[in-house]
Motif scaffolding. Sequence first.
Motif, mmCIF file in Angstrom:
data_model
loop_
_atom_site.group_PDB
_atom_site.id
_atom_site.type_symbol
_atom_site.label_atom_id
_atom_site.label_comp_id
_atom_site.label_asym_id
_atom_site.label_seq_id
_atom_site.Cartn_x
_atom_site.Cartn_y
_atom_site.Cartn_z
ATOM 1 N N GLN A 92 0.831 -1.204 0.000
ATOM 2 C CA GLN A 92 0.000 0.000 0.000
ATOM 3 C C GLN A 92 0.867 1.257 0.000
ATOM 4 N N GLU A 93 1.925 1.261 0.798
ATOM 5 C CA GLU A 93 2.837 2.411 0.829
ATOM 6 C C GLU A 93 3.489 2.616 -0.535
ATOM 7 N N ARG A 122 2.308 1.738 -3.440
ATOM 8 C CA ARG A 122 1.293 2.214 -4.373
ATOM 9 C C ARG A 122 1.075 3.709 -4.194
ATOM 10 N N GLU A 123 0.964 4.152 -2.953
ATOM 11 C CA GLU A 123 0.768 5.578 -2.679
ATOM 12 C C GLU A 123 1.948 6.407 -3.193
ATOM 13 N N ARG A 160 -6.080 9.479 -6.658
ATOM 14 C CA ARG A 160 -5.600 8.132 -6.325
ATOM 15 C C ARG A 160 -6.040 7.102 -7.365
#
Length: 85
Positions: free
Chosen positions: A25-26, A28-29, A62
């Motif tokens: 997730q990190e 991807r962000e 996003r």
Amino acid sequence: MTMTYEYRGRIARKYVAQGREEGWQEGREEGLAEVARVVLTVLDARGVTLSEAQRSRIEGCRDLGQLEDWARRAATITTADELFD
């Protein structure tokens, strides 16, 4: 000789999986933020002026598909309004 340790316990596997998910997730962000920076850089290089609201919209996006579409458009537009049409 290097030994690799395999997590065998149910609880250990749970936390390893959780760590992987958080790392994914990190990443991807960070990737989305980088694409937004590319869009802003191209617009800046082409002399396209953005309002604070437009800049925030790009930085806050996003949706990778939307960011990619804006990146393509940024290469050819002459006004910020064209980016969002």
